[in-house]
Design an enzyme around this catalytic site. Sequence first.
Site, PDB file in Angstrom:
ATOM      1  N   TYR A  74       6.821  -2.447  -0.278  1.00 13.80           N
ATOM      2  CA  TYR A  74       5.551  -2.679  -0.983  1.00 13.80           C
ATOM      3  C   TYR A  74       5.795  -3.360  -2.337  1.00 13.80           C
ATOM      4  O   TYR A  74       5.126  -4.331  -2.702  1.00 13.80           O
ATOM      5  CB  TYR A  74       4.876  -1.327  -1.154  1.00 13.80           C
ATOM      6  CG  TYR A  74       3.547  -1.318  -1.850  1.00 13.80           C
ATOM      7  CD1 TYR A  74       2.369  -1.596  -1.157  1.00 13.80           C
ATOM      8  CD2 TYR A  74       3.451  -0.973  -3.201  1.00 13.80           C
ATOM      9  CE1 TYR A  74       1.140  -1.553  -1.796  1.00 13.80           C
ATOM     10  CE2 TYR A  74       2.230  -0.921  -3.842  1.00 13.80           C
ATOM     11  CZ  TYR A  74       1.077  -1.215  -3.139  1.00 13.80           C
ATOM     12  OH  TYR A  74      -0.132  -1.163  -3.782  1.00 13.80           O
ATOM     13  N   LYS A  79       4.517  -6.957  -3.576  1.00 12.91           N
ATOM     14  CA  LYS A  79       3.616  -7.055  -4.733  1.00 12.91           C
ATOM     15  C   LYS A  79       4.205  -7.930  -5.840  1.00 12.91           C
ATOM     16  O   LYS A  79       3.466  -8.629  -6.541  1.00 12.91           O
ATOM     17  CB  LYS A  79       3.302  -5.657  -5.266  1.00 12.91           C
ATOM     18  CG  LYS A  79       2.393  -4.831  -4.341  1.00 12.91           C
ATOM     19  CD  LYS A  79       1.129  -5.559  -3.985  1.00 12.91           C
ATOM     20  CE  LYS A  79       0.011  -4.645  -3.518  1.00 12.91           C
ATOM     21  NZ  LYS A  79      -1.160  -5.423  -3.057  1.00 12.91           N
TER      22      LYS A  79
HETATM   23  P1  NAI Z   1      -7.528   1.004   0.836  1.00 14.17           P
HETATM   24  O1  NAI Z   1      -6.599   1.479   1.893  1.00 14.17           O
HETATM   25  O2  NAI Z   1      -8.790   1.732   0.617  1.00 14.17           O
HETATM   26  O3  NAI Z   1      -7.898  -0.534   1.052  1.00 14.17           O
HETATM   27  C1  NAI Z   1      -7.107  -1.452   1.729  1.00 14.17           C
HETATM   28  C2  NAI Z   1      -7.961  -2.093   2.785  1.00 14.17           C
HETATM   29  O4  NAI Z   1      -7.229  -3.144   3.417  1.00 14.17           O
HETATM   30  C3  NAI Z   1      -8.348  -1.102   3.881  1.00 14.17           C
HETATM   31  O5  NAI Z   1      -9.767  -1.053   4.021  1.00 14.17           O
HETATM   32  C4  NAI Z   1      -7.663  -1.646   5.114  1.00 14.17           C
HETATM   33  O6  NAI Z   1      -8.377  -1.427   6.319  1.00 14.17           O
HETATM   34  C5  NAI Z   1      -7.541  -3.115   4.799  1.00 14.17           C
HETATM   35  N1  NAI Z   1      -6.476  -3.767   5.551  1.00 14.17           N
HETATM   36  C6  NAI Z   1      -5.235  -3.294   5.812  1.00 14.17           C
HETATM   37  N2  NAI Z   1      -4.545  -4.162   6.569  1.00 14.17           N
HETATM   38  C7  NAI Z   1      -5.362  -5.213   6.780  1.00 14.17           C
HETATM   39  C8  NAI Z   1      -5.202  -6.431   7.472  1.00 14.17           C
HETATM   40  N3  NAI Z   1      -4.053  -6.732   8.105  1.00 14.17           N
HETATM   41  N4  NAI Z   1      -6.217  -7.322   7.478  1.00 14.17           N
HETATM   42  C9  NAI Z   1      -7.403  -7.014   6.854  1.00 14.17           C
HETATM   43  N5  NAI Z   1      -7.608  -5.865   6.192  1.00 14.17           N
HETATM   44  C10 NAI Z   1      -6.600  -4.978   6.153  1.00 14.17           C
HETATM   45  O7  NAI Z   1      -6.665   1.000  -0.521  1.00 14.17           O
HETATM   46  P2  NAI Z   1      -6.990   0.383  -1.956  1.00 14.17           P
HETATM   47  O8  NAI Z   1      -6.380   1.274  -2.937  1.00 14.17           O
HETATM   48  O9  NAI Z   1      -8.417   0.030  -2.084  1.00 14.17           O
HETATM   49  O10 NAI Z   1      -6.102  -0.949  -1.939  1.00 14.17           O
HETATM   50  C11 NAI Z   1      -6.606  -2.251  -2.197  1.00 14.17           C
HETATM   51  C12 NAI Z   1      -5.475  -3.107  -2.726  1.00 14.17           C
HETATM   52  O11 NAI Z   1      -5.112  -2.642  -4.025  1.00 14.17           O
HETATM   53  C13 NAI Z   1      -4.210  -3.062  -1.882  1.00 14.17           C
HETATM   54  O12 NAI Z   1      -3.631  -4.346  -1.837  1.00 14.17           O
HETATM   55  C14 NAI Z   1      -3.329  -2.110  -2.656  1.00 14.17           C
HETATM   56  O13 NAI Z   1      -1.960  -2.317  -2.381  1.00 14.17           O
HETATM   57  C15 NAI Z   1      -3.706  -2.484  -4.075  1.00 14.17           C
HETATM   58  N6  NAI Z   1      -3.349  -1.480  -5.068  1.00 14.17           N
HETATM   59  C16 NAI Z   1      -4.021  -0.284  -5.114  1.00 14.17           C
HETATM   60  C17 NAI Z   1      -3.673   0.634  -6.066  1.00 14.17           C
HETATM   61  C18 NAI Z   1      -4.429   1.891  -6.235  1.00 14.17           C
HETATM   62  O14 NAI Z   1      -4.137   2.619  -7.227  1.00 14.17           O
HETATM   63  N7  NAI Z   1      -5.381   2.219  -5.375  1.00 14.17           N
HETATM   64  C19 NAI Z   1      -2.522   0.401  -6.975  1.00 14.17           C
HETATM   65  C20 NAI Z   1      -1.952  -0.893  -6.898  1.00 14.17           C
HETATM   66  C21 NAI Z   1      -2.352  -1.790  -5.950  1.00 14.17           C
END
Ligand code: NAI
Length: 302
Positions: free
Chosen positions: A166, A170
């Site tokens: 990851y 990133k």
């Molecule tokens: P989340 O799991 O709620 O959202 C990620 C979304 O991406 C999910 O709805 C999932 O179904 C979708 N997804 C996964 N694989 C996919 C694919 N191949 N094609 C299309 N959609 C796909 O988690 P969150 O926290 O909202 O994450 C959003 C972004 O923020 C991610 O890139 C995560 O790595 C990044 N992030 C989040 C942090 C946090 O504190 N929540 C910290 C740093 C980065």
Amino acid sequence: MTELRFDGRVAIITGAGGGLGRSHAIELARRGARILVNDLGGALDGSGSSASAAQRVVDEIIALGGVAAANHDSVSTSRGGEAIVQAALDAFGRVDVLINNAGILRDRAFHKMEADLIDQVIDVHLKGAFYVSRPAFALMREQGYGRIVNTSSASGLFGNFGQANYGAAKAGLAGLTRVLAIEGVEHGIKVNAIAPIALTRMTEGILGELASKVSAESVSPLVAFLANEECSVNGNIYSVAGGRIARIFVAETSGVVLKENTAEAIRAQLSLIDEVDVTRFHEPSSLDGETTIIAKALSEIS
Ligand code: NAI
């Protein structure tokens, strides 16, 4: 203060079926953007899929008086990336904004990290951003306007145990941001990145006391600014959590030009090489910028 609006604009938000992506989608829709809500609808580790996640957010946006369409393709293949951009064109006829947000987690200590844990995480986060950005960037170049916001993470920029896959993906997104910012600038395209911390299913149970202070909604105003026509920055990376925003940057110390370039001399001078003098560090804006700094340092001794 005039409101930052997106009337007439079309935004693709990947992984917008929940968490941060859903919040960004609602924020931009509220400000007048037509939204392509993309989400594969799988589990946190990327397994499975479902059309309902994206559709639910589309329904929410429509209920709020906004305009949105759903798409369920995976970002993790070149064909998926093209289908996502095509879906925005089919629904709304143009693409002005791309928020690369889709993500999964497959944490494991590095010595136990098998190939499938490496490939899938890099495929979704890093290659996914390539696959969706490429066709979007081509359209943006043609129309002479575009905004891309990538989602990086402190995990890659600063490091975090158990997240080699990851974190590397990133950090790769930070590099992609810097390069696309340079390639896009003469075509009216601005590319920036966020490194968020927010309470979503990805962070449930690991944020401790911060959890109640860092809603997904607290990240979206920065995304709205970076995605807006009035965004004045390019190639920047921002830490964002709970209304606290800071710029993260890559800098280098003034360095040392060695009289005798040997491993032993480096050992002897390492503290000088590493030392950060806050009045003398450099923040190159590009590779050329760094080369200029190196050339100047070397010219001073010749
Ligand atoms: P989340 O799991 O709620 O959202 C990620 C979304 O991406 C999910 O709805 C999932 O179904 C979708 N997804 C996964 N694989 C996919 C694919 N191949 N094609 C299309 N959609 C796909 O988690 P969150 O926290 O909202 O994450 C959003 C972004 O923020 C991610 O890139 C995560 O790595 C990044 N992030 C989040 C942090 C946090 O504190 N929540 C910290 C740093 C980065």
